[in-house]
Every structure is written in C-alpha cells, then in structure tokens.
Design an enzyme around this catalytic site. Structure first.
Site, PDB file in Angstrom:
ATOM      1  N   LEU A  67      42.130  27.918  37.155  1.00 33.33           N
ATOM      2  CA  LEU A  67      42.316  29.362  37.229  1.00 33.33           C
ATOM      3  C   LEU A  67      43.171  29.646  38.456  1.00 33.33           C
ATOM      4  CD1 LEU A  67      38.714  30.761  36.535  1.00 33.33           C
ATOM      5  CD2 LEU A  67      40.748  31.178  35.134  1.00 33.33           C
ATOM      6  N   ASP A  68      44.098  30.594  38.366  1.00 31.66           N
ATOM      7  CA  ASP A  68      44.898  30.989  39.516  1.00 31.66           C
ATOM      8  C   ASP A  68      43.984  31.512  40.622  1.00 31.66           C
ATOM      9  OD1 ASP A  68      47.218  30.403  38.118  1.00 31.66           O
ATOM     10  OD2 ASP A  68      47.521  32.464  37.437  1.00 31.66           O
ATOM     11  N   PRO A  69      44.434  31.426  41.901  1.00 35.20           N
ATOM     12  CA  PRO A  69      43.641  32.019  42.990  1.00 35.20           C
ATOM     13  C   PRO A  69      43.307  33.489  42.741  1.00 35.20           C
ATOM     14  CG  PRO A  69      45.349  30.614  43.902  1.00 35.20           C
ATOM     15  CD  PRO A  69      45.596  30.678  42.418  1.00 35.20           C
TER      16      PRO A  69
END
Length: 317
Positions: A46-48
């Site tokens: 998951l992206d930050p």
C-alpha cells in the site's frame, strides 16, 4: 552452511490496519519485531498515503503470500475533482487545474464505463519494474517510460458520496489495479481532472475488516505482556489467522498419515477427495490425521497430489 535465522518460528497471517505515512515495508518490519518472527512478508504494498488492510505473513505463511497478491481487493477512495497531479494522489505536484461542472448523473455514467474487464495503463509512479528498476525511479528523474495497458477487472464501482469537488467511491477490483490510475482516468473522462486524496483498503480476498489489528493494539498488548510477564505465544499469537486461509479459494484434498512424509519431501502421493477435481488443479492439501495443513499441490495425470508449496514443520506432530 546456511545461516540460521534469528527469531521465533511462528506461522500465521496478521491482518494489519496500516496507518498513514508509513511504507508497507516499514509496517512489515514493525510487525516482524513485535512478534520476534524469524521470517515475514507482506502481500501487496500500500502507498504511504494509503491505509487499511495489509496481510502480513509470518514464517511458513510467506510461502502462500502469492495467492493473496493475486486476490481481489476492495478500497474506499476519496477523489478530489478539478486538479491533476504528477502522482495522481495528494503527494504529487499539481500539473493541471480545471473548473468542476460535473453532475451526479455524469459521474454515474462515467463510472459505468470502467466496470467489468478493462485495460489500464499503470502510473509512472508505481513499483512496476523496467530494466530492473521501479518506474517511480525514472519518474522522479522526469523520464517517461512507455507502458503497456494491462488487463484488469473492476467488479464494482459504487459512488457513496458526491459533495462539491469530492467523490467517495467503493471499488472492488482484480489484482494489478492501480486506484490512482483509475481516478486519474475518471477525471480525464469527466474533463475536469481528479486525484486520490484518501485511500483505504477494506478487504483482501474475503478477509473481514473487523479482524484488522492496529499498531496501537499491538503496542498495548506488548506492554501488557511485559508488565504481567505473559509469553508472546499467549498474548500476540492468538491474533494470527491460520496460513491455509490464504488458499481457501482452492479445493481441498486429504492424504493419509502414511503419505505425509513423502509429500513433505516433494514426492507425488495418492490423495482422497469427496469431490471430483480436474487434473492440473491446485489444491489445499491436508493430512487426515488432525486435519493438518501440509501445503499446496497440483493433481497430476497419475491421480496423485504433486507438491508445489509445502509447510516445513519445526516440530513433528
């Protein structure tokens, strides 16, 4: 001689509720340290900017992480209309702004065009590799690499809120779907631009969201364990989901105790199944004694279960 891994031989899957502004790898390492696990891996970054379900596989469960990487995902996304960014999310630089003159019906009609099997061009700001390096490595240098459109499926795309220049949507999609690219494409179709301002993953496969564990929960339990001298096996390990849950979409077969060791050593063995299963099918494989999960096998032309991924047991049982 192979170096022995440090840490506990703990097997299972933790459904982590990943917080904002931390990478998936940083989240993975925190979980690994909390459980004192010898081995750990996540099942799709998951992206930050994104929050939500990040299944973390510990120990032998890492052998089955690919099945969760390939699983459907469900997200709740907030799209900001009228602005386009370099990364298609709130972390990027603004490259275009337009007036928003979109009706709810236009939005509904636009969303309909993305449902079902579609082609999607991945974002330059993605971890897809080109000549051994992730695309975002080139994007940060201002280099644009030509990307082929990939086959994905949007199973459902529901608008749950539309207020002013913000839209909330629930997206159920196949593996390989980039929600940032989906929102950017939606903005282009509407003629007003759009980017992802919030993204929360609510489901991977059919794991329930109410089973997710936060870092706050882990920290609280670790403090309790230390204060009351409770073993990790008693306080943290019950949070783990059995590793065979990663492959429960597969049909199952059983082996007799006499065949177990041969199977675990890589040999095809006879199996028992109540259902008729086609040759070449991947199956969950259990021992009839104790219903112990042994791994994933493929049914061969000799009516045997050929091992593909097997569990290594630290203790015989």
């Amino acid at each position: 001689m192979a170096r022995r891994r440090k840490g506990r031989a703990i097997d299972g899957i933790l459904l982590l509720d990943k917080p904002l502004e931390i990478s998936s790898n940083q989240a993975l390492q925190k979980v690994k340290r909390a459980f004192l696990a010898a081995k750990a891996g996540h099942t799709g970054a998951l992206d930050p900017l994104a929050t939500g379900m990040l299944p973390v596989c510990l120990g032998e469960a890492t052998k089955f992480s690919q099945f969760l990487l390939d699983a459907d995902k469900t997200y709740i996304v907030t799209a900001k209309l009228g602005v386009r960014t370099t990364t298609s999310d709130a972390d990027g630089e603004v490259v275009d702004t337009r007036q928003v003159n979109v009706t709810e019906q236009q939005l509904i009609d636009a969303c309909e065009t993305f449902k079902g099997p579609i082609k999607q061009v991945p974002s330059m700001f993605s971890a897809l590799k080109h000549q051994g390096k992730p695309l975002y490595h080139y994007a940060r240098q201002g280099i644009v690499i030509e990307r082929e459109a990939r086959d994905i499926t949007i199973f459902s795309l529901k608008i749950t809120r539309f207020e002013g220049d913000e839209v909330d949507m629930e997206v159920h999609c196949s593996k390989g779907t980039y929600i940032r690219s989906l929102v950017d494409d939606l903005g282009q179709l509407l003629g007003c631009c759009a980017y992802v301002s919030k993204l929360h993953r609510t489901a991977v496969a059919d794991y329930p969201s109410d089973k997710m564990v936060t870092f706050e929960m882990l920290e609280s339990l670790l403090e309790k364990a230390q204060a009351e001298q409770i073993p990790l096996t008693d306080i943290l390990d019950p949070l783990l989901i059995p590793m065979d849950s990663a492959v429960k979409a597969l049909p199952s077969v059983e082996l007799t105790p006499a065949s177990r060791d041969s199977f675990l050593h890589g040999q095809p063995v006879p199996y028992v199944s109540e259902a008729t299963i086609d040759q070449g099918t991947l199956v969950r494989t259990y021992c009839t004694e104790g219903n112990v999960f042994l791994g994933v096998s493929e049914l061969d032309s000799d009516n045997k279960a050929a091992p593909k991924r097997v569990v290594v047991f630290t203790e015989q049982g």
